[in-house]
Design a protein around this motif. Structure first.
Motif, short mmCIF file in Angstrom:
data_model
loop_
_atom_site.label_atom_id
_atom_site.label_comp_id
_atom_site.label_asym_id
_atom_site.label_seq_id
_atom_site.Cartn_x
_atom_site.Cartn_y
_atom_site.Cartn_z
N SER A 23 0.86 -1.18 0.00
CA SER A 23 0.00 0.00 0.00
C SER A 23 0.90 1.23 0.00
O SER A 23 1.73 1.39 0.89
CB SER A 23 -0.90 0.00 1.24
OG SER A 23 -1.60 1.23 1.35
N ILE A 24 0.75 2.08 -1.02
CA ILE A 24 1.59 3.27 -1.18
C ILE A 24 0.65 4.46 -1.33
O ILE A 24 -0.09 4.56 -2.29
CB ILE A 24 2.50 3.15 -2.41
CG1 ILE A 24 3.28 1.84 -2.34
CG2 ILE A 24 3.44 4.34 -2.51
CD1 ILE A 24 3.83 1.39 -3.65
N GLN A 25 0.71 5.37 -0.36
CA GLN A 25 -0.22 6.50 -0.35
C GLN A 25 0.51 7.78 0.03
O GLN A 25 1.49 7.76 0.76
CB GLN A 25 -1.36 6.25 0.65
CG GLN A 25 -2.27 5.09 0.30
CD GLN A 25 -3.35 4.88 1.33
OE1 GLN A 25 -3.25 5.35 2.46
NE2 GLN A 25 -4.40 4.17 0.97
N ARG A 26 -0.02 8.88 -0.48
CA ARG A 26 0.49 10.19 -0.08
C ARG A 26 -0.07 10.55 1.28
O ARG A 26 -1.24 10.31 1.56
CB ARG A 26 0.09 11.23 -1.13
CG ARG A 26 0.60 12.63 -0.81
CD ARG A 26 0.28 13.59 -1.94
NE ARG A 26 0.76 14.93 -1.66
CZ ARG A 26 0.71 15.95 -2.51
NH1 ARG A 26 0.19 15.76 -3.71
NH2 ARG A 26 1.17 17.14 -2.18
N GLN A 27 0.78 11.16 2.10
CA GLN A 27 0.34 11.59 3.42
C GLN A 27 0.80 13.03 3.63
O GLN A 27 2.00 13.31 3.69
CB GLN A 27 0.92 10.69 4.51
CG GLN A 27 0.45 11.04 5.91
CD GLN A 27 0.82 9.97 6.92
OE1 GLN A 27 0.70 8.78 6.63
NE2 GLN A 27 1.26 10.38 8.09
N GLY A 28 -0.17 13.93 3.75
CA GLY A 28 0.18 15.33 3.91
C GLY A 28 0.69 15.93 2.61
O GLY A 28 0.42 15.44 1.51
N LEU A 29 1.47 17.01 2.72
CA LEU A 29 1.93 17.73 1.55
C LEU A 29 3.08 17.03 0.84
O LEU A 29 3.11 16.92 -0.39
CB LEU A 29 2.37 19.15 1.94
CG LEU A 29 1.26 20.10 2.43
CD1 LEU A 29 1.86 21.42 2.86
CD2 LEU A 29 0.21 20.32 1.34
N ASP A 30 4.05 16.53 1.60
CA ASP A 30 5.27 16.02 0.98
C ASP A 30 5.76 14.73 1.60
O ASP A 30 6.97 14.48 1.67
CB ASP A 30 6.38 17.09 1.06
CG ASP A 30 6.61 17.57 2.48
OD1 ASP A 30 5.97 17.04 3.40
OD2 ASP A 30 7.43 18.49 2.68
N ARG A 31 4.84 13.89 2.04
CA ARG A 31 5.24 12.62 2.64
C ARG A 31 4.53 11.46 1.94
O ARG A 31 3.42 11.62 1.41
CB ARG A 31 4.94 12.59 4.14
CG ARG A 31 5.83 13.55 4.92
CD ARG A 31 5.60 13.46 6.42
NE ARG A 31 6.52 14.32 7.14
CZ ARG A 31 6.57 14.43 8.47
NH1 ARG A 31 5.74 13.70 9.21
NH2 ARG A 31 7.45 15.22 9.04
N ILE A 32 5.18 10.30 1.98
CA ILE A 32 4.65 9.09 1.35
C ILE A 32 4.69 7.97 2.39
O ILE A 32 5.73 7.75 3.02
CB ILE A 32 5.50 8.70 0.12
CG1 ILE A 32 5.42 9.79 -0.95
CG2 ILE A 32 5.02 7.37 -0.46
CD1 ILE A 32 6.35 9.56 -2.12
#
Length: 600
Positions: A248-257
């Motif tokens: 599972s690969i998701q964006r978290q916040g503005l500049d985190r993965i």
């Protein structure tokens, strides 16, 4: 005396469902039951051996694994792959390592989980519920994307474009922006036109012959979104190269993965590839030092002058494979996409007999936490003929180093450096314990609720209990049907909450039926009025809770989203079973009961 004809009233039948409505209910329940069944059988730990037209000997696999003390329960030959089922999940990583050393380079291995359900059920298209990291065990990484090099690259590109278009310009990087000085007054008008036409997205302040430019906040936001999104895609490719199929690969916040790798026991290999920021680029050698060139050392420490602008960057590489050259040295065979092939073909055609440098770059963090780029020229070769979409580079080091370089290039070169700022590992035993404890809590809550409803509402309580059990079946079936849905520990908490909300639906209906009975209506009339009057309250309560679930899913991430998904799906299934299924059963049993003195 004048008489009036009696008006005829038509009595509409109550508590009746059409036959098609019963068929729809039965069909939906049957589909949800079949969808939920595979989850009861569980899953087997497995390895997927993907081969290109070359079959793998099943007996050889059994023998190879047995020599290392690894038990393979079954080896299945499919069209384009071989599936190896293992007895214990803890043996996946070691089995992959053993087989990787025995199989040819044309095969790739992937960690996977295979359903243990009967084949006829799987042939219908049903599969078990995918378990999250906290239930299966594995590794979670939180990565931060460093945008500073991206903004700096944009600034350097602006300086290069100015120096190429306007000879008298001199540019330098200042405070995250660019300062351009024009030394010939005749070029000022051309500089203003260039800024207006090509760099309108830069904020510009002019003071005499000096232009101070900085990226606008809107352009920074756009660059950040594009960079993070591209890094997400590249991360998916890298993890696919590692052979992990359920990541599972998701964006978290503005500049985190955030990356979750269920079932991974040894995170070292994943960490090395995920955290690495490597790229390959091809440059022509500069005749002398200038503002359009840079000095880069080779592997022996010799400083070489190369043109700053690359002929081609790593983003055009679609395949890279390590091998042995004619002289016995390790080399990497590279395949370019169509655009990269045209660029390389045109450059090599015009520069036959001239050298071309292959530059390998890595990003790292210094003691201050700042990102720094370390570049090395790994080879300088003279172009002998026109190159196309396929060619080879040497100087990658040992065979192992060449394989690692090929893996990174094949998986993609990140557009911005990333740093692993958090790492969490959950063992498979802890994941199994979470599953056991979570479903034990669900079973306890469900059992106590069933007992209370059966005792308090007696006959109609058994209808509520049937609807509640059907609700659980529908919820499990719906989660299994939804693509990408993953069950987590907070998701089980959402199921427990769903049990209470589903019972609340029946409690509201039964209390309304009691009220109508006390008004002197027959049982059949009370059922009809009870359901109709309770529906608005049930709908309003579920709607407000659904709004909260949608808000949690939109704003939250990870475990919060898992809770929101099961809560939202539970609301839908509780409405379906608590209102429509309960009504269908009650209509069949008591829909025509004309008794008035009846205790509900």
């Amino acid at each position: 005396m004048e008489s009036f004809p009696l008006k005829k009233y038509s009595h509409k039948p109550i508590n009746r469902f059409a036959k098609w409505q019963y068929l729809v209910l039965a069909f939906n329940l049957l589909v949800m039951l079949f969808s939920a069944l595979p989850s009861l059988y569980g899953e087997h730990a497995a390895l997927h051996i993907n081969h290109r037209g070359q079959q793998v000997d099943a007996s050889e696999i059994h023998r190879t694994l047995a020599q290392q003390g690894i038990t393979a329960t079954r080896v299945e030959q499919q069209q384009d792959r071989t599936v190896v089922l293992l007895e214990h999940q803890s043996e996946q990583a070691s089995a992959k390592s053993v087989l990787a050393s025995k199989l040819s380079d044309n095969t790739t291995l992937a960690l996977a989980m295979e359903p243990a359900a009967p084949q006829w059920l799987l042939d219908l298209g049903f599969s078990p519920i995918a378990l999250g990291l906290d239930l299966r065990g594995g590794v979670q990484f939180l990565l931060e994307v460093d945008m500073a090099p991206v903004y700096q690259a944009q600034a350097q590109s602006l300086i290069d474009d100015f120096s190429r278009e306007i000879r008298s310009s001199r540019g330098r990087l200042v405070d995250g922006g660019v300062q351009i000085s024009i030394h010939n007054d005749a070029d000022l008008a051309a500089a203003r036109t260039l800024i207006r036409n090509q760099f309108a997205h830069w904020d510009n302040r002019t003071s005499g012959n000096t232009f101070s430019l900085s990226l606008s906040d809107e352009e920074k936001s756009t660059l950040r979104n594009l960079t993070v999104q591209q890094n997400l895609q590249i991360m998916r490719g890298r993890i696919a190269e590692l052979g992990i199929t359920e990541a599972s690969i998701q964006r978290q916040g503005l500049d985190r993965i955030r990356i979750e790798l269920p079932g991974v026991q040894d995170p070292a290999a994943a960490k090395d590839v995920i955290g690495a920021t490597a790229s390959l680029s091809f440059h022509s050698l500069a005749e002398s030092a200038s503002r359009n060139s840079q000095t880069v050392p080779d592997k022996n420490g010799t400083m070489l002058e190369i043109n700053r602008r690359a002929i081609l960057s790593g983003e055009h590489i679609i395949d890279a494979r390590a091998g042995m050259g004619e002289m016995g040295a390790a080399e990497v065979s590279i395949s370019l996409d169509a655009s990269g092939g045209r660029t390389m073909s045109q450059f090599s055609r015009d520069n036959i007999g001239y050298p071309m440098a292959t530059v390998y770059s890595e990003y790292s963090r210094n003691a201050k936490g700042e990102s720094q780029q370390i570049s090395t020229v790994i080879s300088v070769a003279t172009i002998q003929s026109q190159l196309g979409t396929r060619f080879r580079i040497t100087g990658a080091g040992s065979m192992q180093e060449a394989q690692e370089l090929a893996l990174l290039l094949r998986a993609g070169s990140l557009t911005a450096p990333v740093t692993i700022i958090e790492e969490r590992t959950i063992g498979p035993s802890l994941g199994a314990e979470n599953v056991s404890n979570g479903f034990a809590a669900l079973a306890l809550g469900l059992g106590l609720t069933l007992a209370f409803i059966a005792l308090w509402y007696r006959k109609m309580g058994w209808v509520a209990n049937l609807a509640l059990l059907a609700n659980m079946v529908c919820l499990f079936g719906l989660i299994a049907l939804l693509p990408g849905a993953v069950l987590t520990l907070p998701g089980i908490a959402g199921m427990v909450l769903t049990v209470g909300m589903a019972v609340d639906t029946n409690v509201l209906i039964f209390e309304r039926i009691k009220d109508k009975m006390q008004e002197g209506r027959t049982f059949a009339q009370s059922i009809d009025k009870g359901f109709s009057s309770a529906f608005s309250s049930i709908f309003d309560a579920n709607l407000t809770t659904m709004i909260v679930a949608l808000a949690l899913y939109t704003i939250g991430n990870g475990p919060v989203q898992g809770f929101a998904v099961t809560l939202g799906l539970g609301l839908l299934t509780s409405m379906f079973t608590g209102v429509f299924l309960s009504r269908a059963i009650i209509n069949l049993v008591w829909g025509r009961d004309q008794r008035r003195e009846l205790r509900v």
